[in-house]
Design an enzyme around this catalytic site. Structure first.
Site, mmCIF file in Angstrom:
data_model
loop_
_atom_site.group_PDB
_atom_site.id
_atom_site.type_symbol
_atom_site.label_atom_id
_atom_site.label_comp_id
_atom_site.label_asym_id
_atom_site.label_seq_id
_atom_site.Cartn_x
_atom_site.Cartn_y
_atom_site.Cartn_z
ATOM 1 N N GLN A 138 0.782 -1.278 0.224
ATOM 2 C CA GLN A 138 0.416 -0.153 -0.506
ATOM 3 C C GLN A 138 1.029 1.349 0.018
ATOM 4 O O GLN A 138 1.547 0.658 0.833
ATOM 5 C CB GLN A 138 -0.818 0.346 1.492
ATOM 6 C CG GLN A 138 -2.068 1.186 1.302
ATOM 7 C CD GLN A 138 -1.637 2.038 2.668
ATOM 8 O OE1 GLN A 138 -0.695 1.682 3.422
ATOM 9 N NE2 GLN A 138 -2.339 3.319 2.530
ATOM 10 N N TYR A 141 0.621 5.533 0.705
ATOM 11 C CA TYR A 141 0.221 6.746 0.973
ATOM 12 C C TYR A 141 1.417 7.819 0.201
ATOM 13 O O TYR A 141 2.771 7.504 -0.046
ATOM 14 C CB TYR A 141 0.535 6.550 2.093
ATOM 15 C CG TYR A 141 -1.031 6.368 2.768
ATOM 16 C CD1 TYR A 141 -1.983 6.830 2.959
ATOM 17 C CD2 TYR A 141 -0.967 5.710 4.562
ATOM 18 C CE1 TYR A 141 -3.537 7.056 3.021
ATOM 19 C CE2 TYR A 141 -1.894 5.564 5.099
ATOM 20 C CZ TYR A 141 -3.092 5.699 4.189
ATOM 21 O OH TYR A 141 -4.217 5.969 5.083
ATOM 22 N N THR A 148 -3.240 4.426 -1.740
ATOM 23 C CA THR A 148 -4.310 4.781 -1.270
ATOM 24 C C THR A 148 -4.946 6.535 -1.857
ATOM 25 O O THR A 148 -4.357 7.165 -1.376
ATOM 26 C CB THR A 148 -4.422 4.713 0.166
ATOM 27 O OG1 THR A 148 -3.976 3.658 1.014
ATOM 28 C CG2 THR A 148 -6.322 5.794 0.772
ATOM 29 N N ASP A 208 -7.765 8.277 -0.468
ATOM 30 C CA ASP A 208 -8.800 8.747 0.520
ATOM 31 C C ASP A 208 -9.166 9.650 1.358
ATOM 32 O O ASP A 208 -9.594 9.655 2.036
ATOM 33 C CB ASP A 208 -10.260 7.939 0.109
ATOM 34 C CG ASP A 208 -9.815 6.595 0.883
ATOM 35 O OD1 ASP A 208 -8.477 6.644 1.312
ATOM 36 O OD2 ASP A 208 -10.772 5.906 1.223
ATOM 37 N N SER A 264 -14.039 1.593 -1.825
ATOM 38 C CA SER A 264 -13.916 1.513 0.152
ATOM 39 C C SER A 264 -13.906 2.878 0.189
ATOM 40 O O SER A 264 -13.974 4.122 -0.659
ATOM 41 C CB SER A 264 -13.266 1.774 -0.057
ATOM 42 O OG SER A 264 -11.686 1.594 1.897
ATOM 43 N N HIS A 273 -12.340 3.673 3.164
ATOM 44 C CA HIS A 273 -12.103 3.873 4.334
ATOM 45 C C HIS A 273 -12.736 3.461 6.125
ATOM 46 O O HIS A 273 -12.095 4.429 6.620
ATOM 47 C CB HIS A 273 -11.045 4.697 4.793
ATOM 48 C CG HIS A 273 -9.940 4.512 5.020
ATOM 49 N ND1 HIS A 273 -8.683 5.325 4.140
ATOM 50 C CD2 HIS A 273 -9.171 4.570 6.287
ATOM 51 C CE1 HIS A 273 -6.763 5.181 4.317
ATOM 52 N NE2 HIS A 273 -7.560 5.239 5.479
ATOM 53 N N ARG A 316 -18.131 -8.638 7.232
ATOM 54 C CA ARG A 316 -17.712 -9.785 8.427
ATOM 55 C C ARG A 316 -18.509 -11.197 8.528
ATOM 56 O O ARG A 316 -18.576 -11.959 9.461
ATOM 57 C CB ARG A 316 -18.884 -9.014 10.116
ATOM 58 C CG ARG A 316 -18.775 -7.564 10.331
ATOM 59 C CD ARG A 316 -17.197 -7.682 10.304
ATOM 60 N NE ARG A 316 -16.967 -6.510 11.592
ATOM 61 C CZ ARG A 316 -16.037 -5.300 9.879
ATOM 62 N NH1 ARG A 316 -15.668 -5.908 8.458
ATOM 63 N NH2 ARG A 316 -16.569 -4.520 11.042
HETATM 64 C C1 GLV Z 1 -5.091 5.232 7.942
HETATM 65 O O1 GLV Z 1 -4.901 4.647 7.338
HETATM 66 C C2 GLV Z 1 -6.134 5.051 9.091
HETATM 67 O O2 GLV Z 1 -7.059 5.029 9.070
HETATM 68 O O3 GLV Z 1 -5.841 5.836 10.452
#
Ligand code: GLV
Length: 367
Positions: free
Chosen positions: A138, A140, A166, A168, A255, A257, A292
């Protein structure tokens, strides 16, 4: 039998909800806030869970459930099942063995592990510990682009199979629980760690390191430069999914997040089908958020997802029992998926399509 038969041994966890409860009991207040919390009033956090239950399964019978196949293909590679461990920062908060323990659980269940940028294990250490295991990285994107370039180079060199960017988190969401209960600062051993004062990063400072001006042209550059496929994680609209494809992404992760960024955005399950309709014939669409149960996985596949990412439940397993707990969480979900495939009349997961799901009558009645 006497009514009072004395203290009973603690029951072994049998569901992800059991691991959730046990993890909640074991974590300090700050770590609990970080792992369990969401943004704002946590409407989206709750709705991620509810969204899968807004779909009812339309099961078929007598189709032969003796041989189950839960295989899928992700980014052109056959996979034995559709689960992927989502990238989750600061795993050392919940267990000392952190990402390596999670990676061992993933490897034991043949699950792709997506190593987070803010891991407490270096990308190289993971490869050394589990050389043959399937792994994604991943990304960032830091304001200091040199760090990002280094990380991309490292991921490609070390045999990571995909770069999950990522998209978002230009800034961190408003997370009330974290404001009330300050999260401890772990010392990440990542490439990012040494770039920060003393190597420590407080989860609350994470947003400050990330480039708020990340743009589609960056995605295009990463896709051109990286020797591995780029996946854009954090897409909720068909418009953005099309842009991701136009700019070279080979996959998108639908997503929000885990409900941690912008509260009251669309739930994962609701955002999924329109995105599959927009780009599903060109790239792989993955989804995460609130999964889940095996039935949730089945619904995601029926709506057109190639695979699903599992986040918090893996952390719960890790918190409760390290590798064994995280592994058990994945095994429970896979076992439930098998049962769901058999009972829904889709012994081969590849057969799943929209005919297996419908808007649940209880949702229509409420409207
Ligand atoms: C990191 O990606 C978080 O959501 O804290």
């Amino acid at each position: 039998m006497a009514a009072d038969s004395g203290p009973q041994p603690a029951a072994a966890p049998i569901s992800l909800a059991d691991y959730e409860r046990l993890a909640a009991e074991s974590l300090d207040a700050g770590t609990h806030a970080y792992v369990f919390g969401g943004a704002g009033d946590e409407v989206t956090l709750r709705d991620n869970l509810a969204s899968w239950q807004r779909f009812a399964i339309r099961p078929r019978v007598l189709v032969g459930a003796g041989q189950l196949h839960r295989g899928t293909t992700v980014l052109g590679r056959p996979r034995p099942h559709p689960l992927i461990v989502a990238p989750m920062a600061f795993q050392r908060l919940v267990h000392r063995d952190a990402d390596i323990a999670t990676a061992r659980a993933a490897a034991a269940t043949n699950t792709i592990m997506c190593l987070p940028t803010f891991s407490t294990t270096t990308p190289a250490a993971l490869v050394e510990a589990l050389p043959g295991a399937p792994r994604w990285f991943q990304l960032y994107v830091f304001a200091d682009r040199g760090v990002s370039r280094e990380l991309i180079g490292l991921a490609c060199e070390l045999g990571y199979e995909a770069l999950v960017v990522t998209v978002d988190l230009p800034v961190t969401g408003v997370r009330d629980r974290e404001l009330r209960h300050p999260v401890p600062s772990p010392r990440p051993e990542t490439a990012a760690g040494p770039r920060t004062a003393g190597g420590f990063i407080a989860p609350a400072d994470l947003g400050g390191l990330i480039d708020p001006d990340l743009s589609w042209s960056d995605i295009e550059r990463f896709a051109a430069d990286a020797s591995i496929p780029v996946v854009a994680k954090g897409i909720l609209t068909p418009e953005d999914a099309r842009l991701a494809v136009e700019h070279g992404a080979r996959g998108v992760v639908v997503s929000n997040h885990g409900g941690r960024q912008l509260d009251t955005v669309l739930a994962a399950a609701d955002a999924l089908a329109p995105i599959v309709d927009a780009v599903g014939d060109q790239v792989d669409v993955l989804v995460d958020g609130g999964i889940r149960r095996g039935t949730d996985v089945l619904k995601a596949l029926a709506l057109g997802a190639r695979a699903v990412m599992i986040g918090r439940p893996v952390l719960w397993g890790l918190a409760v029992d390290g590798t064994a707990g995280a592994r058990r969480v994945l095994e429970i979900l896979l076992g439930e998926l098998d049962t769901a495939l058999a009972l829904a009349g889709a012994p081969n997961a590849a057969q799943l399509d929209r005919s297996f799901v419908t808007t649940a009558p209880w949702v229509a009645e409420r409207r």
